[in-house]
Design a protein around this motif. Structure first.
Motif, PDB file in Angstrom:
ATOM      1  N   LEU A 169     -55.612   5.394 -48.090  1.00 21.01           N
ATOM      2  CA  LEU A 169     -54.519   4.722 -48.782  1.00 21.01           C
ATOM      3  C   LEU A 169     -54.773   3.232 -48.904  1.00 21.01           C
ATOM      4  O   LEU A 169     -55.697   2.673 -48.294  1.00 21.01           O
ATOM      5  CB  LEU A 169     -53.205   4.942 -48.020  1.00 21.01           C
ATOM      6  CG  LEU A 169     -52.798   6.390 -47.751  1.00 21.01           C
ATOM      7  CD1 LEU A 169     -51.537   6.416 -46.881  1.00 21.01           C
ATOM      8  CD2 LEU A 169     -52.576   7.149 -49.043  1.00 21.01           C
ATOM      9  N   LEU A 170     -53.920   2.565 -49.677  1.00 23.15           N
ATOM     10  CA  LEU A 170     -53.904   1.115 -49.765  1.00 23.15           C
ATOM     11  C   LEU A 170     -52.702   0.652 -48.948  1.00 23.15           C
ATOM     12  O   LEU A 170     -51.552   0.938 -49.301  1.00 23.15           O
ATOM     13  CB  LEU A 170     -53.770   0.681 -51.226  1.00 23.15           C
ATOM     14  CG  LEU A 170     -53.922  -0.806 -51.557  1.00 23.15           C
ATOM     15  CD1 LEU A 170     -55.261  -1.341 -51.067  1.00 23.15           C
ATOM     16  CD2 LEU A 170     -53.789  -1.013 -53.066  1.00 23.15           C
ATOM     17  N   MET A 171     -52.953  -0.013 -47.825  1.00 24.75           N
ATOM     18  CA  MET A 171     -51.881  -0.452 -46.930  1.00 24.75           C
ATOM     19  C   MET A 171     -51.682  -1.958 -47.053  1.00 24.75           C
ATOM     20  O   MET A 171     -52.644  -2.715 -47.182  1.00 24.75           O
ATOM     21  CB  MET A 171     -52.210  -0.095 -45.480  1.00 24.75           C
ATOM     22  CG  MET A 171     -51.090  -0.430 -44.487  1.00 24.75           C
ATOM     23  SD  MET A 171     -51.362   0.281 -42.830  1.00 24.75           S
ATOM     24  CE  MET A 171     -52.741  -0.721 -42.240  1.00 24.75           C
ATOM     25  N   TYR A 172     -50.413  -2.380 -46.992  1.00 28.17           N
ATOM     26  CA  TYR A 172     -50.128  -3.812 -47.126  1.00 28.17           C
ATOM     27  C   TYR A 172     -48.983  -4.236 -46.225  1.00 28.17           C
ATOM     28  O   TYR A 172     -48.125  -3.430 -45.840  1.00 28.17           O
ATOM     29  CB  TYR A 172     -49.812  -4.169 -48.575  1.00 28.17           C
ATOM     30  CG  TYR A 172     -48.507  -3.596 -49.102  1.00 28.17           C
ATOM     31  CD1 TYR A 172     -47.361  -4.392 -49.204  1.00 28.17           C
ATOM     32  CD2 TYR A 172     -48.411  -2.269 -49.512  1.00 28.17           C
ATOM     33  CE1 TYR A 172     -46.168  -3.878 -49.686  1.00 28.17           C
ATOM     34  CE2 TYR A 172     -47.228  -1.747 -49.999  1.00 28.17           C
ATOM     35  CZ  TYR A 172     -46.106  -2.547 -50.093  1.00 28.17           C
ATOM     36  OH  TYR A 172     -44.919  -2.036 -50.565  1.00 28.17           O
ATOM     37  N   ASP A 173     -48.982  -5.509 -45.875  1.00 26.41           N
ATOM     38  CA  ASP A 173     -47.906  -6.140 -45.104  1.00 26.41           C
ATOM     39  C   ASP A 173     -46.817  -6.551 -46.089  1.00 26.41           C
ATOM     40  O   ASP A 173     -47.054  -7.377 -46.980  1.00 26.41           O
ATOM     41  CB  ASP A 173     -48.457  -7.360 -44.364  1.00 26.41           C
ATOM     42  CG  ASP A 173     -47.441  -7.990 -43.417  1.00 26.41           C
ATOM     43  OD1 ASP A 173     -46.253  -8.084 -43.795  1.00 26.41           O
ATOM     44  OD2 ASP A 173     -47.834  -8.404 -42.316  1.00 26.41           O
ATOM     45  N   THR A 174     -45.636  -5.982 -45.950  1.00 25.08           N
ATOM     46  CA  THR A 174     -44.570  -6.220 -46.921  1.00 25.08           C
ATOM     47  C   THR A 174     -44.058  -7.652 -46.921  1.00 25.08           C
ATOM     48  O   THR A 174     -43.419  -8.082 -47.885  1.00 25.08           O
ATOM     49  CB  THR A 174     -43.395  -5.265 -46.661  1.00 25.08           C
ATOM     50  OG1 THR A 174     -42.896  -5.468 -45.327  1.00 25.08           O
ATOM     51  CG2 THR A 174     -43.842  -3.816 -46.820  1.00 25.08           C
TER      52      THR A 174
END
Length: 403
Positions: free
Chosen positions: A164-169
């Motif tokens: 997946l593509l994970m990010y810090d919101t």
């Protein structure tokens, strides 16, 4: 592709293993099957030989030595009389080399995709008679099909996952494309705070980005790239490299990078998203518009198998719901048997996070296969022999990310 012992110990709970093995008859070989390696496909199963020798990556086999609550080896040995020994390797390349070694006779291997394809191509794996594996038909159909060649099955699915593509919101606007990670202008926004999976197969994610970005490359299968397509993906990775904080090999490394605020965007598995979310960290995982890649580890029978009866009993054991539940929690990946989520084996939150039993999701995953000179079965390049093999992918990966 496994977690550290500390990370596993925090995730696992004590559970009993209750799989039932069905064993009858004497070992024989079918005269209708062509031999692969030095043995033929088993047609019946007999008493165990008392020994089983395996090759694995860390975490694929546990006997309680890492955590006394995590043990699916001891119950197997008591039930079958097959004493299990296993060689733990650090890299897929070491695994492939051991299984190719003519002086060694390992019965089986828990192979990731880059190993599985090479062993099949080199005739270092024996086809599996799936009729001898109780519970085989309970495994996900999509996963079972991944190791089918010429009407024969070369492995029993063990665990799987997606990239997946994970990010810090807090720091990143919700991304919708792999461009957030691979487009130079976008990657520069988060320079020094990107994480990328440390594997030549990560080239496939760059290829997915290019598939939408540069249609002239005519990329169809991101794991079947010709020389021009592979070179283009290598350039993308080389341009990305100055902005990467860490190329992670252990999943826990990506967790720590996000937890400590060092990373805000990168490649991840549902495991990292799940762990960080449960720790109240502001992260989310998304499926990019270009698609999501995935992988499967499978148990395969070696070409020089010495203890086939014990090996088939091991295939049955590791496919059973209770063992699958233990493996899933310990390794932080999805079980191949969705029955691991039945009853109270696995918590609903775990099963939802890892898409266990979600066949609609599984059908969308582009599962990894070993890159070979022969192009994939799908797309306009199907049947051609001008694609690049895993050795070329390894070279491009090292040149683009290490040098």
């Amino acid at each position: 592709m496994r977690l550290t012992a500390t990370a596993r110990a925090k995730a696992i709970t004590a559970l009993a293993v209750t799989a039932v093995l069905g064993v009858a008859g004497l070992l024989s070989c079918s005269s209708d099957d062509e031999p692969v390696g030095t043995v033929k496909v088993a047609s019946t199963l007999g008493p165990g030989e008392g020994t089983l020798n395996l090759v694995t990556l860390p975490g694929a086999v546990e006997s309680g030595s890492s955590d006394p609550r995590v043990d699916w080896v001891t119950p197997f040995q008591k039930r079958t009389g097959c004493k299990v020994a296993w060689k733990v390797v650090k890299t897929p390349r070491q695994m492939t080399d051991l299984m190719r070694d003519k002086d060694r006779r390992y019965d089986g291997v828990a192979a990731p995709p880059e190993v599985a394809g090479q062993l099949i191509a080199d005739h270092e794996a024996t086809p599996v008679n799936t009729n001898l594996v109780d519970g085989y038909k309970k495994l996900e159909p999509r996963l079972r099909a991944l190791l089918k060649r010429g009407g024969k099955y070369y492995g029993v699915p063990y665990v799987w996952g997606s990239n997946l593509l994970m990010y810090d919101t807090r720091a990143v606007q919700p991304p919708s494309s792999w461009a957030a990670l691979f487009d130079p202008a976008q990657a520069r926004r988060y320079s020094g705070r990107l994480v990328v999976r440390d594997s030549p197969l990560s080239i496939a994610e760059a290829a997915l980005y290019l598939k939408g970005r540069n249609r002239k490359l005519k990329i169809t299968d991101p794991y079947s790239l010709n020389a021009r397509q592979l070179a283009a993906a290598g350039r993308v990775l080389a341009e990305q490299r100055p902005h990467v904080k860490r190329y992670w090999e252990l999943p826990a490394d990506a967790v720590s990078a996000f937890a400590g605020g060092e990373a805000v965007l990168g490649e991840a598995w549902p495991y990292q998203v799940d762990v960080l979310t449960r720790a109240s960290k502001p992260v989310q995982g998304v499926v990019p518009s270009e698609g999501v890649t995935g992988w499967m580890d499978a148990w395969m029978i070696g070409a020089r198998v010495q203890h086939p009866n014990c090996m088939y009993q091991w295939l049955q054991w590791t496919a059973s719901p209770d063992v699958q539940q233990q493996v899933a929690e310990w390794t932080g990946v999805a079980p191949a048997n969705p029955q691991a989520c039945a009853g109270d084996r696995l918590k609903p939150g775990f099963c939802n996070a890892y898409h266990v039993g979600d066949r609609a999701y599984l059908e969308k995953v582009i599962f990894a296969h070993t890159p070979t000179k022969e192009c994939g079965a799908n797309g306009r390049n199907a049947g051609k022999h001008d694609c690049t093999d895993y050795a070329e992918w390894m070279r491009v990966w090292i040149e683009s990310t290490k040098q």
